[in-house]
Design a protein around this motif. Structure first.
Motif, PDB file in Angstrom:
ATOM      1  N   SER A   1       0.873  -1.151   0.014  1.00  0.00           N
ATOM      2  CA  SER A   1      -0.067  -0.111  -0.011  1.00  0.00           C
ATOM      3  C   SER A   1       0.710   1.300   0.001  1.00  0.00           C
ATOM      4  N   LEU A   2       0.039   2.376   0.042  1.00  0.00           N
ATOM      5  CA  LEU A   2       0.965   3.769  -0.089  1.00  0.00           C
ATOM      6  C   LEU A   2       1.879   3.853   1.108  1.00  0.00           C
ATOM      7  N   LYS A   3       1.248   3.310   2.069  1.00  0.00           N
ATOM      8  CA  LYS A   3       2.198   3.293   3.459  1.00  0.00           C
ATOM      9  C   LYS A   3       3.768   2.561   3.175  1.00  0.00           C
TER      10      LYS A   3
ATOM     11  N   TYR B   1       5.267   2.291   0.591  1.00  0.00           N
ATOM     12  CA  TYR B   1       6.076   3.396  -0.288  1.00  0.00           C
ATOM     13  C   TYR B   1       6.584   4.603   0.798  1.00  0.00           C
ATOM     14  N   LEU B   2       5.696   5.113   1.331  1.00  0.00           N
ATOM     15  CA  LEU B   2       5.807   6.141   2.306  1.00  0.00           C
ATOM     16  C   LEU B   2       7.094   5.921   3.167  1.00  0.00           C
ATOM     17  N   THR B   3       6.879   4.782   3.954  1.00  0.00           N
ATOM     18  CA  THR B   3       7.874   4.163   5.061  1.00  0.00           C
ATOM     19  C   THR B   3       9.146   3.957   4.129  1.00  0.00           C
ATOM     20  N   GLY B   4       9.244   3.889   3.052  1.00  0.00           N
ATOM     21  CA  GLY B   4      10.486   3.375   2.232  1.00  0.00           C
ATOM     22  C   GLY B   4      10.759   2.018   2.227  1.00  0.00           C
ATOM     23  N   SER B   5       9.775   1.111   2.582  1.00  0.00           N
ATOM     24  CA  SER B   5       9.984  -0.343   2.481  1.00  0.00           C
ATOM     25  C   SER B   5       9.777  -0.856   1.050  1.00  0.00           C
ATOM     26  N   LYS B   6       9.025  -0.085   0.302  1.00  0.00           N
ATOM     27  CA  LYS B   6       8.809  -0.537  -1.102  1.00  0.00           C
ATOM     28  C   LYS B   6       9.075   0.705  -1.924  1.00  0.00           C
ATOM     29  N   GLU B   7       9.255   0.458  -3.440  1.00  0.00           N
ATOM     30  CA  GLU B   7       9.316   1.611  -4.293  1.00  0.00           C
ATOM     31  C   GLU B   7       8.148   1.827  -4.887  1.00  0.00           C
ATOM     32  N   LEU B   8       7.912   2.838  -5.666  1.00  0.00           N
ATOM     33  CA  LEU B   8       6.523   3.469  -6.247  1.00  0.00           C
ATOM     34  C   LEU B   8       5.969   2.205  -6.873  1.00  0.00           C
ATOM     35  N   GLN B   9       6.702   1.909  -7.952  1.00  0.00           N
ATOM     36  CA  GLN B   9       6.106   0.827  -8.806  1.00  0.00           C
ATOM     37  C   GLN B   9       5.609  -0.489  -8.255  1.00  0.00           C
ATOM     38  N   ASP B  10       6.201  -0.917  -6.946  1.00  0.00           N
ATOM     39  CA  ASP B  10       5.596  -1.804  -6.236  1.00  0.00           C
ATOM     40  C   ASP B  10       4.397  -1.786  -5.738  1.00  0.00           C
ATOM     41  N   VAL B  11       4.067  -0.421  -5.545  1.00  0.00           N
ATOM     42  CA  VAL B  11       2.759  -0.232  -4.737  1.00  0.00           C
ATOM     43  C   VAL B  11       1.671  -0.044  -5.562  1.00  0.00           C
TER      44      VAL B  11
ATOM     45  N   GLY C   1      -4.838   1.954  -0.032  1.00  0.00           N
ATOM     46  CA  GLY C   1      -4.640   2.636   1.153  1.00  0.00           C
ATOM     47  C   GLY C   1      -4.111   1.941   2.379  1.00  0.00           C
ATOM     48  N   GLY C   2      -4.416   0.448   2.082  1.00  0.00           N
ATOM     49  CA  GLY C   2      -4.019  -0.360   3.095  1.00  0.00           C
ATOM     50  C   GLY C   2      -5.185  -0.646   4.041  1.00  0.00           C
ATOM     51  N   SER C   3      -4.972  -1.902   4.901  1.00  0.00           N
ATOM     52  CA  SER C   3      -6.367  -2.086   5.548  1.00  0.00           C
ATOM     53  C   SER C   3      -5.720  -2.390   7.053  1.00  0.00           C
ATOM     54  N   GLY C   4      -6.410  -2.381   8.125  1.00  0.00           N
ATOM     55  CA  GLY C   4      -6.018  -2.787   9.355  1.00  0.00           C
ATOM     56  C   GLY C   4      -5.785  -1.318  10.016  1.00  0.00           C
ATOM     57  N   LEU C   5      -6.399  -1.200  11.265  1.00  0.00           N
ATOM     58  CA  LEU C   5      -6.151   0.011  12.095  1.00  0.00           C
ATOM     59  C   LEU C   5      -4.846   0.406  12.295  1.00  0.00           C
ATOM     60  N   GLU C   6      -4.038  -0.609  12.408  1.00  0.00           N
ATOM     61  CA  GLU C   6      -2.530  -0.476  12.796  1.00  0.00           C
ATOM     62  C   GLU C   6      -1.797   0.253  11.882  1.00  0.00           C
TER      63      GLU C   6
END
Ligand SMILES: Nc1ncnc2c1ncn2[C@@H]1O[C@H](COP(=O)(O)OP(=O)(O)OP(=O)(O)O)[C@@H](O)[C@H]1O
Ligand SMILES: [Mg+2]
Length: 288
Positions: free
Chosen positions: A75-77, A79-89, A102-107
């Motif tokens: 998810s976008l998260k 990419y934003l946290t740096g664990s994935k590149e844009l193309q991966d998300v 957007g990702g799911s799960g309140l955590e």
């Protein structure tokens, strides 16, 4: 002949465009149909030859992927946290359509750090060069970062139902945005319309209030009927425009799509597009 002329017009529009239209789908009160609108509108735009990406900004509670029956790995998260590149998300769908979940799960609800804002701006500048339209499906509830993004985009599509409470909330939302950015392009879509005249009256009242009290012009894109096919399509995890191509609601979505494409103002370079510049200045200001 008509189709050929239309295809040529679209081609010329695209040839002029170097950067995507950035559009936030918003509402006053929640639950009025933003996500369903976004999914179906994106599909309808892609059917017209537009290269479209949806960014599900309901981080932690996104549902765009569900409406498409897709199971994104990231998810976008990420990419934003740096664990994935844009193309991966980026999850590709039919035609020239894709989305970022957007990702799911309140955590996954998160605090935005400085490096995330840098990644966000970097990512969006890549999307701007790659797509014709970027649709941001804004979640329910206004967070600081969602307001920042709404202020940065070039265009707003406001979804409202004909109910008085939805109208007053829609007006308050547009007023809030307008006070901070008088040049924003506002489009209005009336959703869940039961009687056509109610839909027309409600958007006319919104339009009048915007003009009278805020001296702001709004563009009515059209309306969508209240239709059980929407629910059926959600259950089938397929956009209604795809599942029911000949239904009234799909016809109405086509009218909205054509009206949106007619209002296109081609930007010629990233520098002349307000979106990135605004995004940078808004986020930098926020960080002092
Ligand atoms: N035109 C319509 N006719 C009938 N039902 C509709 C229509 N549009 C939306 N709905 C229903 O309304 C509900 C809310 O829709 P949706 O999730 O798209 O709203 P939302 O504005 O994205 O909500 P949130 O603010 O929580 O993100 C869904 O159950 C959907 O099936
Ligand atoms: Mg939603």
């Amino acid at each position: 002949m008509h189709d050929q002329a239309e295809a040529l017009r679209m081609k010329m529009l695209k040839a002029h465009r170097k950067t995507a239209r950035s559009v936030a789908i918003i509402s006053g009160k929640g639950g009025v149909g933003k996500s369903n609108f976004t999914a179906n509108f994106s599909y309808s735009l892609a059917a017209k030859g537009q290269k479209v990406i949806i960014v599900d900004m309901d981080i932690g509670m996104g549902n765009i992927h569900i409406l498409f029956g897709a199971t994104p790995n990231h998810s976008l998260k990420d990419y934003l946290t740096g664990s994935k590149e844009l193309q991966d998300v980026i999850t590709p769908l039919d035609n020239e359509l894709a989305f970022i979940a957007g990702g799911s799960g309140l955590e996954t609800v998160m605090e935005w750090s400085e490096s995330m804002f840098d990644r966000l701006i970097e990512g969006f500048s890549i999307l701007q060069a790659d797509y014709d339209v970027i649709l941001f499906d804004m979640g329910a509830g206004a967070t600081k970062s969602s307001i920042d993004l709404i202020l940065a985009v070039d265009e707003i599509i406001l979804i409202s139902t004909p109910e008085p409470t939805s109208i007053t909330d829609a007006y308050s939302m547009m007023k809030f945005i307008c006070m901070q950015d008088a040049d924003k392009t506002f489009h209005i879509v009336s959703n869940r319309v039961i009687k056509e005249e109610d839909g027309r009256d409600s958007v006319a009242r919104l339009q009048l209030a915007m003009r009278k009290f805020l001296s702001a012009e709004t563009n009515v894109l059209g309306f969508l009927p209240d239709d059980t096919n929407v629910r059926n399509a959600v259950v089938a995890q397929t956009p209604f425009v795809k599942l029911y191509p000949n239904s009234q609601i799909t016809k109405r979505m086509k009218v909205i799509t054509e009206s949106f494409l007619l209002g296109d103002q081609p930007h010629t370079s990233i520098e002349t597009s307000g979106f990135l510049g605004k995004l940078k200045s808004i986020f930098r200001k926020g960080r002092g």
